[in-house]
Scaffold this active site. Structure first.
Site, mmCIF file in Angstrom:
data_model
loop_
_atom_site.group_PDB
_atom_site.id
_atom_site.type_symbol
_atom_site.label_atom_id
_atom_site.label_comp_id
_atom_site.label_asym_id
_atom_site.label_seq_id
_atom_site.Cartn_x
_atom_site.Cartn_y
_atom_site.Cartn_z
ATOM 1 N N ASP A 163 11.165 5.709 1.207
ATOM 2 C CA ASP A 163 9.954 4.884 1.176
ATOM 3 C C ASP A 163 9.193 5.034 2.490
ATOM 4 O OD1 ASP A 163 8.599 2.301 -0.202
ATOM 5 O OD2 ASP A 163 8.681 2.009 1.971
ATOM 6 N N TYR A 167 2.563 3.790 8.132
ATOM 7 C CA TYR A 167 3.766 3.930 8.955
ATOM 8 C C TYR A 167 3.626 5.102 9.928
ATOM 9 C CZ TYR A 167 6.094 1.036 5.350
ATOM 10 O OH TYR A 167 6.447 0.039 4.470
ATOM 11 N N LYS A 207 2.071 4.787 0.300
ATOM 12 C CA LYS A 207 1.161 3.665 0.064
ATOM 13 C C LYS A 207 -0.224 3.937 0.638
ATOM 14 C CE LYS A 207 5.218 0.764 0.893
ATOM 15 N NZ LYS A 207 5.996 1.774 1.644
ATOM 16 N N HIS A 237 -1.094 -0.839 -0.618
ATOM 17 C CA HIS A 237 -0.240 -1.447 0.403
ATOM 18 C C HIS A 237 -0.486 -2.935 0.598
ATOM 19 C CE1 HIS A 237 2.057 -0.250 4.313
ATOM 20 N NE2 HIS A 237 2.476 -1.400 3.853
#
Length: 282
Positions: free
Chosen positions: A44, A49, A74, A106
């Protein structure tokens, strides 16, 4: 790897490896390779990120056939809208170097409603296999999802013994929408990890408390996404498929729910705060 079937027929591993807050300085690559070597087959990540490239490289260099690995990413707020989603999807595909098995919105905003066409086209091209959302509360869900052309297959939310999303699951379970658990171990909640009842279960089964918690969540039908950069912890979090909690033990876990999250997507100013947090560059 055991899996759940989503409401669109796609199968998703019951446990995935979370990469939130793991830096893109080689740490993500190393952690993902450790996870894949330990047996994880679900990774994930997210555009926000800033580590999609290392995830993609770790998957590509693992020697594991791509069809055996499930990748989630996302779409961040700055890319909401039809043209923005086109750009965001293309960026994630480029960074990962491969297709995306599950693509999530997200954070919830009013821009949800314009994404249906972009979702469909990405799926038709094979860029994305399954679509979902994240951080949707019952209030947000009821405001937007009834207007969606496609029901999401997943809602990734905070989920652990102290926050079991009972009100949300009363809605999503009826639609066959799978809950994915971030912060499945309570976001460092020391009180939870030292709970006497959980410690007693751990002793009974020869496991640690974290393994008991993850097992309970999977038995409740949630996909769990534990995160660690420690290879021993990474492997231990996966070692939850050789035992099962009893109905009585599950009832003890269910009684731990406080209904209080560590993050409230319904709070005033959340969207503005998140939008100002950072910008993803191409």
């Amino acid at each position: 790897m055991e899996s759940f079937e989503l409401n669109d027929g796609v199968r998703i591993p019951k446990i995935g490896f979370g990469t939130y807050l793991i830096p893109n300085d080689g740490s993500t690559y190393k952690a993902v390779r450790s996870a894949l070597d330990a047996g994880y087959r679900h990774i994930d990540t997210a555009a926000a990120y800033f580590n999609e490239e290392e995830v993609g490289r770790a998957v590509a260099e693992s020697g594991i056939p791509r069809e055996d690995i499930f990748i989630t990413s996302k779409l961040w707020l700055q890319d909401y809208g039809y043209e923005g989603a086109k750009k965001g999807i293309a960026r994630s595909l480029r960074h990962l170097g491969t297709h995306i098995d599950l693509y999530l919105i997200h954070q919830p905003t009013v821009m949800f409603l314009v994404l249906g066409r972009r979702w469909r086209r990405a799926r038709q091209r094979g860029d994305i296999r399954s679509i979902g959302v994240s951080n949707m509360t019952p209030k947000i869900w009821n405001s937007f999802v009834p207007q969606f052309e496609t029901i999401p297959s997943v809602n990734q939310v905070e989920f652990n013994p102290t926050f079991q999303q009972k009100d949300l699951r009363a809605i999503t379970d009826e639609l066959g929408v799978r809950i994915e658990a971030y912060f499945p171990l309570g976001h460092g909640n020391r009180e939870l990890l030292t709970n006497p009842a959980l410690m007693a279960m751990a002793e009974k089964y020869g496991k640690n408390v974290g393994q008991i918690i993850l097992r309970a969540e999977i038995q409740d039908g949630a996909v769990v996404l534990p995160k660690s950069t420690n290879p021993q912890h990474i492997a231990a979090n996966l070692d939850i498929f050789d035992f099962a909690l009893t109905d009585e033990e599950m009832a003890i876990v269910h009684a731990m729910d406080t209904g209080k999250p560590s993050h409230d997507p319904d709070a005033n100013g959340v969207e503005e705060m998140l939008r100002s947090a950072f910008v993803i560059e191409d």
